[in-house]
Design an enzyme around this catalytic site. Structure first.
Site, PDB file in Angstrom:
ATOM      1  N   HIS A 180       0.812  -1.219   0.000  1.00 50.58           N
ATOM      2  CA  HIS A 180       0.000   0.000   0.000  1.00 50.58           C
ATOM      3  C   HIS A 180       0.843   1.266   0.000  1.00 50.58           C
ATOM      4  CE1 HIS A 180       0.326  -0.676   4.481  1.00 50.58           C
ATOM      5  NE2 HIS A 180       0.547   0.625   4.449  1.00 50.58           N
TER       6      HIS A 180
ATOM      7  N   SER B 165       4.598   1.493   8.116  1.00 52.10           N
ATOM      8  CA  SER B 165       4.284   0.476   7.113  1.00 52.10           C
ATOM      9  C   SER B 165       5.491   0.266   6.205  1.00 52.10           C
ATOM     10  CB  SER B 165       3.101   0.926   6.255  1.00 52.10           C
ATOM     11  OG  SER B 165       1.906   0.954   7.001  1.00 52.10           O
TER      12      SER B 165
END
Length: 303
Positions: free
Chosen positions: A136, A257
């Site tokens: 992502h 992330s």
């Protein structure tokens, strides 16, 4: 004779349908089929021999630094996915960031066409010009492929000891880009230059031969709840090992992330066994380095 001919015709038709189905399935590709922002597709795992454990060793790099100072970013850095502090925040700040493997960890600044927001992520080098991160961080389900990604290895607040590098090609897999399936939330960035020769890179390996549950691991990255550009780290045991995910109570926050979930192995050094992706109320999660993930990382590294 007619009966035999009919049976032969039926068998031929059946075999043809099976063949067409196989061709169609191959054309569509598996969820682990590699895709890039340039439109390339490749199944790196196809016809690969099954192996118990696949390994790629770490490299510490030369470690030579150059002094390059910049002002703290005033941009509104946002997180693409939530991550969690589990109980008491036990993260520690890494400073200086010039020792290995910290210098091989990069802060990522991500922008998308048509979006006015700037997003933060983390990535880690796996060779001279390849950074692995969360899927992502390179491909967003709403905005598509990132339009620009800048990587700053070993950034320490306002200090950029190794400079910053622009991404030139972004990779992920169909399971993420087409289906948004979090089991396939991983990707990579090819950057200009060869900074990995200086900062080094993490090893990566599969953990198929024995479950990593209970083994101590570390997550190091650039959370957006701390001083801009500062690196933070926490170590805890792996909570559970699922088919596609590892879970852990290691403290993380948004913008981490893509951080490596890693531990030190005697044969491969500081080695990633998962890619941190997101969190929940009682544990955080990372995409496990399976055989398919390993094969894709190797393929991207060789491009």
């Amino acid at each position: 004779m007619k009966t035999v001919s009919k049976r032969l015709l039926s068998l031929t038709a059946f075999l043809l349908s099976v063949s067409l189905f196989a061709v169609s399935a191959e054309a569509e590709g598996s969820p682990q089929t590699s895709v890039s922002n340039s439109g390339e597709e490749f199944d790196a795992h196809l016809n690969q021999p099954v192996q118990t454990t696949q390994t790629s060793p770490a490299y510490e790099g030369t470690g030579l630094t150059k002094r390059q100072l910049a002002q703290n970013s005033k941009a509104d850095i946002k997180s693409l996915k939530p991550s969690s502090i589990i109980g008491t925040d036990e993260r520690i700040r890494i400073s200086p960031t010039t020792s290995f493997p910290y210098r091989a960890t990069a802060q990522l600044t991500v922008t998308y066409s048509g979006s006015t927001s700037t997003y933060g992520c983390t990535g880690f080098f796996v060779n001279a010009d390849t950074i692995v991160t969360a899927g992502h961080c390179v491909y967003d389900q709403k905005n598509g492929w990132a339009s620009k990604i800048t990587a700053a290895p070993g950034r320490n607040g306002s200090s950029y000891p190794y400079g910053s590098y622009s991404g030139k090609t972004f990779y992920s897999v169909k399971g993420w880009t087409e289906n948004g399936d979090t089991n396939y939330d991983y990707g990579a960035i090819k950057v200009n230059g060869s900074p990995g020769n200086t900062v080094g890179w993490y090893g990566y390996r599969t953990t198929n031969s024995s479950s990593p549950a209970g083994l101590s691991s570390t997550v190091t990255g650039y959370p957006c709840d701390k001083v801009s550009g500062s690196m933070w780290s926490d170590s805890k045991p792996i909570r559970s090992a699922e088919t596609y995910k590892l879970t852990y109570t290691t403290d993380t926050f948004g913008c981490q992330s893509g951080s490596p979930v890693y531990r030190n192995y005697s044969d491969t050094g500081q080695t990633a066994i998962a890619i941190h992706t997101n969190g929940g109320s009682s544990y955080n999660l990372g995409t496990r380095v399976t055989n398919s993930v390993f094969d894709n990382i190797q393929y991207w590294s060789n491009q």
